[in-house]
Design a protein around this motif. Sequence first.
Motif, PDB file in Angstrom:
ATOM      1  N   ALA A   1      -5.666  -5.208  -4.720  1.00 22.26           N
ATOM      2  CA  ALA A   1      -6.854  -5.446  -3.885  1.00 22.26           C
ATOM      3  C   ALA A   1      -8.130  -5.384  -4.726  1.00 22.26           C
ATOM      4  N   GLU A   2      -8.151  -4.510  -5.740  1.00 15.47           N
ATOM      5  CA  GLU A   2      -9.340  -4.387  -6.606  1.00 15.47           C
ATOM      6  C   GLU A   2      -9.618  -5.735  -7.302  1.00 15.47           C
ATOM      7  N   ILE A   3      -8.554  -6.376  -7.766  1.00 12.06           N
ATOM      8  CA  ILE A   3      -8.717  -7.671  -8.462  1.00 12.06           C
ATOM      9  C   ILE A   3      -9.095  -8.765  -7.450  1.00 12.06           C
ATOM     10  N   VAL A   4      -8.444  -8.762  -6.282  1.00 17.74           N
ATOM     11  CA  VAL A   4      -8.755  -9.769  -5.246  1.00 17.74           C
ATOM     12  C   VAL A   4     -10.247  -9.689  -4.877  1.00 17.74           C
ATOM     13  N   ALA A   5     -10.756  -8.452  -4.718  1.00 17.55           N
ATOM     14  CA  ALA A   5     -12.159  -8.273  -4.336  1.00 17.55           C
ATOM     15  C   ALA A   5     -13.096  -8.800  -5.427  1.00 17.55           C
ATOM     16  N   LEU A   6     -12.701  -8.665  -6.679  1.00  9.83           N
ATOM     17  CA  LEU A   6     -13.551  -9.152  -7.773  1.00  9.83           C
ATOM     18  C   LEU A   6     -13.480 -10.676  -7.910  1.00  9.83           C
ATOM     19  N   LEU A   7     -12.263 -11.216  -7.859  1.00  9.86           N
ATOM     20  CA  LEU A   7     -12.093 -12.661  -8.087  1.00  9.86           C
ATOM     21  C   LEU A   7     -12.597 -13.506  -6.905  1.00  9.86           C
TER      22      LEU A   7
ATOM     23  N   ASP B   1       0.818  -1.214   0.000  1.00  4.64           N
ATOM     24  CA  ASP B   1       0.000   0.000   0.000  1.00  4.64           C
ATOM     25  C   ASP B   1       0.853   1.265   0.000  1.00  4.64           C
ATOM     26  N   THR B   2       2.150   1.107   0.327  1.00  6.14           N
ATOM     27  CA  THR B   2       3.018   2.292   0.394  1.00  6.14           C
ATOM     28  C   THR B   2       3.791   2.527  -0.902  1.00  6.14           C
ATOM     29  N   MET B   3       3.494   1.755  -1.963  1.00  9.06           N
ATOM     30  CA  MET B   3       4.228   1.942  -3.223  1.00  9.06           C
ATOM     31  C   MET B   3       4.102   3.404  -3.690  1.00  9.06           C
ATOM     32  N   VAL B   4       5.089   3.862  -4.459  1.00 10.57           N
ATOM     33  CA  VAL B   4       5.139   5.277  -4.820  1.00 10.57           C
ATOM     34  C   VAL B   4       5.041   5.478  -6.339  1.00 10.57           C
ATOM     35  N   PRO B   5       3.827   5.715  -6.850  1.00 12.96           N
ATOM     36  CA  PRO B   5       3.716   6.043  -8.283  1.00 12.96           C
ATOM     37  C   PRO B   5       4.288   7.444  -8.508  1.00 12.96           C
ATOM     38  N   LEU B   6       5.250   7.568  -9.404  1.00 12.80           N
ATOM     39  CA  LEU B   6       5.937   8.854  -9.597  1.00 12.80           C
ATOM     40  C   LEU B   6       5.345   9.600 -10.789  1.00 12.80           C
ATOM     41  N   THR B   7       4.515  10.597 -10.518  1.00 12.68           N
ATOM     42  CA  THR B   7       3.852  11.299 -11.622  1.00 12.68           C
ATOM     43  C   THR B   7       4.845  12.131 -12.443  1.00 12.68           C
ATOM     44  N   ARG B   8       5.860  12.669 -11.757  1.00 13.88           N
ATOM     45  CA  ARG B   8       6.837  13.528 -12.441  1.00 13.88           C
ATOM     46  C   ARG B   8       7.640  12.767 -13.491  1.00 13.88           C
ATOM     47  N   TYR B   9       7.832  11.466 -13.251  1.00 21.41           N
ATOM     48  CA  TYR B   9       8.610  10.653 -14.185  1.00 21.41           C
ATOM     49  C   TYR B   9       7.706   9.821 -15.101  1.00 21.41           C
TER      50      TYR B   9
ATOM     51  N   ARG C   1      -2.291   2.108  -6.411  1.00 21.05           N
ATOM     52  CA  ARG C   1      -1.858   1.527  -5.129  1.00 21.05           C
ATOM     53  C   ARG C   1      -2.780   0.380  -4.713  1.00 21.05           C
ATOM     54  N   ASP C   2      -4.064   0.529  -5.010  1.00 22.73           N
ATOM     55  CA  ASP C   2      -5.048  -0.477  -4.609  1.00 22.73           C
ATOM     56  C   ASP C   2      -5.313  -1.501  -5.719  1.00 22.73           C
ATOM     57  N   GLY C   3      -4.481  -1.468  -6.768  1.00 22.00           N
ATOM     58  CA  GLY C   3      -4.746  -2.293  -7.962  1.00 22.00           C
ATOM     59  C   GLY C   3      -4.884  -3.775  -7.661  1.00 22.00           C
TER      60      GLY C   3
END
Length: 320
Positions: A220-226, A178-186, A216-218
């Motif tokens: 968990a979104e799939i786990v909740a669906l499957l 959950d703490t992963m860092v998507p870097l918008t600047r890069y 970040r929740d990508g």
Amino acid sequence: MARKKIALVGAGQIGGTLAHLIGLKELGDVVLFDIAEGVPQGKALDLAESSPVDGFDAKLTGTQTYEAIAGADVVIVTAGVPRKPGMSRDDLLGINLKVMEAVGKGIAEFAPDAFVICITNPLDAMVWALQKFSQLPKQKVVGMAGVLDSSRFRYFLAEEFGVSVEDVTAFVLGGHGDTMVPLTRYSTVAGIPLPDLVKMGWTTQEKLDAIVQRTRDGGAEIVALLKTGSAFYAPAASAVAMAESYLKDKKRVLPCAAALEGQYGLSDMYVGVPIVIGAGGVEKVIEIELEGEEKTGFEKSVGAVKGLMDACAAIQPSLK
Ligand code: A3D
């Protein structure tokens, strides 16, 4: 020249998908290893029976013995248990750590020259433990997470902008959690950084923030669906991109969990950073400059990974 050999340790959802993609791409012969009797054999035979239709030549076999992975050029590890709804990746730690010990010993004995890609969660701690258990060189043991997280980010951005996924590049750093860092600047669309696209009115900061959170929740979104397991198509595709870069010496720049030896001021740990993968394995760790929230976000993520490493060492003191 003999075909390359790719061993898949774990023949579950991701393992089976890996074998299929490797066959379709003709990357080499495949050995599926799993403790579940009949499963790797059944999947290998089913996939082999698809090869005349799709026109690929590869030997696919299933096994319960480590001897069968002997001499593998690449080993991809998915052995263990995946998440169920309500479970965090970290809940898997105790079970999967024991699995890493067995797998590490198997690889050390039968495939010590392989390039090893770990996918088992909690990823950053498991790949760190797998390297220690196997004692393979650090540049030959990496974790798959950043390629998947970045691919999710790219897909959501391409949808938002209404452009081809091919023209979107994105970077997600840090631990796979959950703490992963998507870097918008890069991250860019055809080279234009995301903050510039906000200024140009292509999207709003609010929408961008929502996409970052969805990334970040990508998982968990799939786990909740499957409901019965976690994502497997995109994780398998991501690991295959890493294996292909090694086998073909493509020298792709990919975000992966790599061993740090002083880069980013860290050592003796694995965390997601951009690396170059070529015939030498991890040929370079790229140190990009982080500022402001990127830096604090990365530090927080590193702290979370260290917490998991400590939890592993508490269970298995030889890891200290
Ligand atoms: P699943 O379909 O359950 O496959 C795991 C396989 O491992 C099963 O077939 C088990 O029989 C087998 N296995 C268990 N113990 C052993 C052992 N000691 N030796 C050999 N095989 C064993 O899970 P999956 O394929 O969906 O997921 C595999 C792993 O990948 C899980 O830990 C997931 O959490 C993880 N995962 C990671 C990501 C990342 O991005 C890092 C994404 C998705 C899943």
